[in-house]
Write a protein that holds these residues in place. Structure first.
Motif, PDB file in Angstrom:
ATOM      1  N   PRO A  48      28.491   6.648  14.499  1.00  0.00           N
ATOM      2  CA  PRO A  48      29.380   5.493  14.673  1.00  0.00           C
ATOM      3  C   PRO A  48      28.979   4.322  13.780  1.00  0.00           C
ATOM      4  CG  PRO A  48      27.886   5.711  16.541  1.00  0.00           C
ATOM      5  CD  PRO A  48      27.701   6.939  15.714  1.00  0.00           C
ATOM      6  N   ILE A  49      29.936   3.462  13.525  1.00  0.00           N
ATOM      7  CA  ILE A  49      29.759   2.298  12.659  1.00  0.00           C
ATOM      8  C   ILE A  49      29.048   1.206  13.448  1.00  0.00           C
ATOM      9  CG2 ILE A  49      31.025   0.482  11.437  1.00  0.00           C
ATOM     10  CD1 ILE A  49      33.206   2.821  11.054  1.00  0.00           C
ATOM     11  N   GLN A  50      27.916   0.757  12.962  1.00  0.00           N
ATOM     12  CA  GLN A  50      27.073  -0.177  13.711  1.00  0.00           C
ATOM     13  C   GLN A  50      27.183  -1.600  13.163  1.00  0.00           C
ATOM     14  OE1 GLN A  50      23.262   1.942  13.590  1.00  0.00           O
ATOM     15  NE2 GLN A  50      23.716   2.801  15.607  1.00  0.00           N
ATOM     16  N   GLN A  51      28.408  -2.039  13.017  1.00  0.00           N
ATOM     17  CA  GLN A  51      28.686  -3.418  12.641  1.00  0.00           C
ATOM     18  C   GLN A  51      30.119  -3.733  13.061  1.00  0.00           C
ATOM     19  OE1 GLN A  51      28.103  -3.725   8.420  1.00  0.00           O
ATOM     20  NE2 GLN A  51      29.448  -2.045   7.923  1.00  0.00           N
ATOM     21  N   ILE A  59      39.863   1.150  17.301  1.00  0.00           N
ATOM     22  CA  ILE A  59      38.415   0.947  17.257  1.00  0.00           C
ATOM     23  C   ILE A  59      37.867   1.117  18.668  1.00  0.00           C
ATOM     24  CG2 ILE A  59      36.576  -0.668  16.661  1.00  0.00           C
ATOM     25  CD1 ILE A  59      38.742  -1.997  14.796  1.00  0.00           C
ATOM     26  N   THR A  60      36.970   2.085  18.831  1.00  0.00           N
ATOM     27  CA  THR A  60      36.483   2.443  20.163  1.00  0.00           C
ATOM     28  C   THR A  60      34.962   2.370  20.215  1.00  0.00           C
ATOM     29  OG1 THR A  60      38.324   4.024  20.307  1.00  0.00           O
ATOM     30  CG2 THR A  60      36.614   4.167  21.994  1.00  0.00           C
ATOM     31  N   GLY A 104      27.612   1.931  18.637  1.00  0.00           N
ATOM     32  CA  GLY A 104      28.459   1.757  17.464  1.00  0.00           C
ATOM     33  C   GLY A 104      29.913   1.982  17.816  1.00  0.00           C
ATOM     34  N   PHE A 105      30.744   2.101  16.766  1.00  0.00           N
ATOM     35  CA  PHE A 105      32.192   2.173  16.968  1.00  0.00           C
ATOM     36  C   PHE A 105      32.781   3.359  16.207  1.00  0.00           C
ATOM     37  CE2 PHE A 105      30.808  -2.203  17.296  1.00  0.00           C
ATOM     38  CZ  PHE A 105      31.376  -2.601  18.493  1.00  0.00           C
ATOM     39  N   MET A 106      33.657   4.064  16.874  1.00  0.00           N
ATOM     40  CA  MET A 106      34.453   5.115  16.246  1.00  0.00           C
ATOM     41  C   MET A 106      35.775   4.500  15.801  1.00  0.00           C
ATOM     42  SD  MET A 106      35.830   8.723  17.869  1.00  0.00           S
ATOM     43  CE  MET A 106      37.282   8.057  18.679  1.00  0.00           C
ATOM     44  N   PHE A 108      29.635   9.153  24.057  1.00  0.00           N
ATOM     45  CA  PHE A 108      30.614   9.005  25.119  1.00  0.00           C
ATOM     46  C   PHE A 108      31.394   7.708  24.905  1.00  0.00           C
ATOM     47  CE2 PHE A 108      27.484  11.894  26.603  1.00  0.00           C
ATOM     48  CZ  PHE A 108      28.109  12.747  27.504  1.00  0.00           C
ATOM     49  N   PHE A 109      32.666   7.734  25.332  1.00  0.00           N
ATOM     50  CA  PHE A 109      33.499   6.536  25.218  1.00  0.00           C
ATOM     51  C   PHE A 109      33.036   5.483  26.228  1.00  0.00           C
ATOM     52  CE2 PHE A 109      36.681   9.859  23.866  1.00  0.00           C
ATOM     53  CZ  PHE A 109      36.722   9.470  22.533  1.00  0.00           C
TER      54      PHE A 109
END
Length: 346
Positions: free
Chosen positions: A73-76, A104-105, A31-33, A142-143
């Protein structure tokens, strides 16, 4: 490995919408942070990780408490920043007119050379009593890559930027748990027997509590839910009262005591022209009632305000009825649902 190649953000002064794209699947991505970076305004320099409420499949969120997108994290590839102006846990709203951008990471599990996502002060695993805020084991993230930045956007009600058109919005309800925490801080006591959950789970008890707060002039919950719409409407009324101009309004719903009182006085003074639509209905027929059926009673929402405005109007053109719900200006200040108010300067 795929990478984010483009990201954009757009804002209506209340909520921001984000979308991004990648040039292929991002390996190991969970996903995304998303981080909001304040460039100007009272919080200039602040970095706010956006909250989320949806846990991983091996976790659950029974109390519907938020975590940061660094935890869940955002999964879209799109998201709405609902806390752009409003607080996530208090009945406060950020002042308008500031500039931001987003980062957006992509994040995932551990791997060679990957740096861990640091813990966030706004997303603790345990509450103030030491109880875990969600069920299930914490998942270290982790990034996977450097953040992709959006262009800067202005958070404003003036469109186009600094222009003659103004648009304001009320505040919707993020979740019942979010609202319960706001009510607790305002009342000093947490409302009882109300199950947490998303906004669509508003119970009769919570609705009764809201209805007790919303009509009260100056009530913190009222001011939070009406947001900029109430102050914008009263500003227009103030201008008409103190200046030589007249106010033209087309309203869908009007059952807010403060606005009814002020608009009635303004109509009586000959300084306001109001078109009021029909709102609400009551079906007096019960299932199984014999024919003939009773007629449906219309305009149950605006009836009282309409009678008062007609009585105050010195001339017919000051107050007109409309059966259409299409409006030039739409105000629902006594309801927590989203509504719009727009005007254009002369």
């Amino acid at each position: 490995m795929g990478r984010i190649t483009k990201a954009g953000a757009w804002c209506n002064g209340e909520v921001a919408y984000l979308a991004w794209m990648a040039d292929g699947p991002i390996a190991d991505c969970l996903g995304f942070m998303i981080t909001r970076v304040h460039e100007t305004g009272p919080e200039a320099g602040a970095r706010r990780i956006l909250p989320t409420w949806i846990a991983f499949t091996d976790q659950s969120n029974p109390d519907w408490l938020e975590q940061d997108s660094s935890v869940w994290p955002i999964q879209q590839y799109q998201w709405r920043d609902l806390t752009l102006r409003r607080s996530r846990d208090e009945a406060t709203v950020r002042p308008i007119d500031f500039r931001i951008h987003y980062e957006i990471t992509p994040v995932g599990l551990a791997g060679p050379g990957r740096k861990p996502v640091p813990a966030s002060d706004t997303a603790p695993y345990r509450d103030e009593n030491g109880k875990p805020r969600y069920v299930g084991p914490p998942r270290p993230l982790f990034f996977l890559d450097e953040p992709c930045k959006t262009e800067s956007i202005d958070v404003t009600h003036d469109f186009p930027g600094g222009g003659a058109i103004k648009a304001t919005y009320t505040n919707g309800i993020l979740s019942t748990q979010n609202l319960l925490r706001q009510l607790e801080k305002v009342q000093g006591v947490k409302p009882q027997n109300i199950a947490p959950g998303p906004a669509m789970r508003i119970t009769e008890g919570l609705l009764k509590t809201l209805k007790a707060h919303i009509p009260k002039k100056g009530d913190p919950i009222r001011l939070f839910l009406t947001a900029d719409v109430l102050s914008f409407l009263t500003m227009l009324i103030d201008r008409a009262e103190t200046g030589n101009g007249e106010l033209y309004l087309a309203l869908y719903e009007l059952h807010d005591p403060e606005l009814i009182e002020r608009l009635t006085a303004l109509v009586k003074a000959g300084k306001a022209h109001v078109i009021l639509s029909t709102s609400g209905s009551t079906d007096l027929n019960k299932k199984g009632d014999p024919l003939p059926r009773k007629p449906v009673v219309w305009d149950t929402g605006n009836h009282d305000a309409r009678i008062g405005l007609h009585a105050a109007a010195p001339a017919a053109e000051r107050m007109q009825d409309a059966s259409s719900t299409t409006t030039a200006i739409s105000a629902t200040t006594s309801s927590p649902s989203m509504s719009r108010v727009a005007s254009r300067e002369p």
